[in-house]
Design an enzyme around this catalytic site. Structure first.
Site, short mmCIF file in Angstrom:
data_model
loop_
_atom_site.label_atom_id
_atom_site.label_comp_id
_atom_site.label_asym_id
_atom_site.label_seq_id
_atom_site.Cartn_x
_atom_site.Cartn_y
_atom_site.Cartn_z
N HIS A 120 -2.81 7.27 -4.38
CA HIS A 120 -2.84 6.18 -3.55
C HIS A 120 -2.88 5.02 -4.45
O HIS A 120 -3.51 4.86 -5.44
CB HIS A 120 -4.06 6.21 -2.52
CG HIS A 120 -4.52 4.95 -2.20
ND1 HIS A 120 -5.62 4.10 -2.94
CD2 HIS A 120 -4.24 4.14 -1.05
CE1 HIS A 120 -5.79 2.92 -2.19
NE2 HIS A 120 -5.08 2.88 -1.09
N ASN A 162 -3.02 0.11 -3.85
CA ASN A 162 -3.03 -0.87 -2.81
C ASN A 162 -3.16 -2.05 -3.71
O ASN A 162 -4.18 -2.07 -4.57
CB ASN A 162 -4.06 -0.67 -1.90
CG ASN A 162 -4.01 -1.78 -0.80
OD1 ASN A 162 -4.93 -2.73 -1.35
ND2 ASN A 162 -3.30 -2.04 0.02
N SER A 171 0.88 -1.13 -0.01
CA SER A 171 0.16 -0.02 0.04
C SER A 171 1.04 1.41 0.01
O SER A 171 1.97 1.26 0.75
CB SER A 171 -1.06 0.15 1.35
OG SER A 171 -1.68 1.12 1.21
N GLY A 174 -5.09 -5.68 14.59
CA GLY A 174 -4.24 -5.48 15.47
C GLY A 174 -2.78 -5.26 14.84
O GLY A 174 -1.85 -5.50 15.38
N GLY A 175 -3.05 -4.47 13.59
CA GLY A 175 -1.77 -4.22 12.92
C GLY A 175 -0.96 -3.00 13.56
O GLY A 175 -1.70 -2.44 14.59
N HIS A 201 -6.49 8.04 -16.72
CA HIS A 201 -7.63 6.97 -16.90
C HIS A 201 -7.32 6.23 -18.14
O HIS A 201 -7.75 4.91 -18.29
CB HIS A 201 -8.89 7.65 -17.04
CG HIS A 201 -9.66 7.64 -15.72
ND1 HIS A 201 -10.45 6.97 -14.95
CD2 HIS A 201 -9.71 8.99 -14.95
CE1 HIS A 201 -10.76 7.25 -13.92
NE2 HIS A 201 -10.22 8.68 -13.82
#
Length: 311
Positions: free
Chosen positions: A118, A120, A104, A270-271, A157
């Site tokens: 961004h 990911n 990411s 829990g990252g 695009h």
């Protein structure tokens, strides 16, 4: 990050190992290209371990010539049970063990005329006792300009459409529409930016073809973004543009903290919070009731924050 089995961690499948290896290489390649494009700073790596299983390596570039902050992270985490954000569309997997790996990135340029971006790309496996593992891919990339240029958006695009083309004529329209619908600040009635591609729960094509699509998205990102860096990095700007950039960055934070499934998954599983929240900009501002002056360069942005067929 040991792959030795434990009660909550299924042994890594050959598929998961192949994806992990490719993702590590992707992080390396993108980082090297962005360092070269910036020319003034380098990424610093922060390797980490997750107490519940797995870990990753977070790389952040700060105070560069082009990028105020650029973060690109790799992670591979495992454990049980699957967090609610991962089972919202697959309730049959609730309570299962999981392996999740991904890359990411979020880049926050210094120049307000160069868009934030961004990307990911990720892979999940869910394991339930007595059943074959379920797997799927997800990811995409999107663009968030503050002072938009039609040529930049069309280029973005066009690259997205062309990388989708080998997988079917319907893929780009579907993933483009999904992106518009996903990156939507519903309480503001506006999109986060000008969109791009988004996909999730991809498994219908079989592993090899789905993996190939993930690779096409990951590899196509720099083709879409680096030309914009070359075009806009030296555009003159002043305090007015900077203040508007900082204001609009606040909307980026609103989306990530209120709606983003990746942020929710990371926190619910829990990252490592520093790595999960590296997507947030280093500086921003909020202003109550701000409305740009009619006809101003800042007011132009409103027309870009609704879904549109750019091609």
């Amino acid at each position: 990050m040991s792959s030795a089995p434990d009660p909550d961690h299924p042994p890594l499948s050959p598929q998961a190992r192949a994806v992990e290896s490719w993702l590590r290489g992707l992080q390396d390649r993108i980082g090297a290209e962005i360092e070269a494009a910036d020319g003034g700073a380098r990424f610093v790596e922060d390797a980490w371990q997750r107490p519940g299983g797995g870990g990753g390596r977070t790389r952040v570039l700060k105070d560069g010539a082009v990028f105020e902050q650029a973060g690109i992270g790799f992670s591979r985490v495992h454990g049980a049970p699957l967090p609610p954000s991962a089972t919202a569309h697959r309730p049959d997997l609730a309570g299962g063990r999981f392996v999740a790996t991904g890359v990411s990135l979020v880049f926050h340029p210094r120049n307000p005329y160069l868009p934030t971006t961004h990307m990911n790309v990720r892979y999940f496996e869910a394991h339930r006792d007595g059943a074959p593992p379920a797997w799927w891919f997800g990811g995409g990339f999107d663009l968030t300009p503050f002072y938009p240029f039609d040529a930049d958006v069309v280029h973005w695009h066009t690259v997205a459409r062309d990388l989708c083309q080998p997988f079917g004529a319907d893929v780009y329209p579907r993933c483009k529409r999904w992106c518009d619908e996903y990156f939507l600040l519903r309480h503001r009635h506006e999109t986060r930016g000008v969109g791009g591609l988004f996909f999730d729960d991809l498994d219908a094509w079989g592993f090899e073809r789905c993996f190939a699509f993930l690779q096409a998205v990951g590899q196509g990102f720099l083709d879409a973004y680096l030309p914009l860096v070359a075009r806009r990095r030296d555009t003159p700007w002043g305090e007015r543009e900077r203040e508007f950039q900082l204001y609009r960055r606040g909307r980026y934070v609103e989306f990530n903290l209120v709606y983003d499934r990746g942020t929710l998954f990371g926190l619910q599983s829990g990252g490592r919070s520093e790595s999960i929240l590296m997507s947030l900009p280093p500086r921003l501002r909020f202003e109550y009731g701000y409305v740009p002056a009619p006809g101003s360069p800042e007011a132009r942005l409103d027309a870009y924050l609704q879904p549109r067929d750019w091609l």
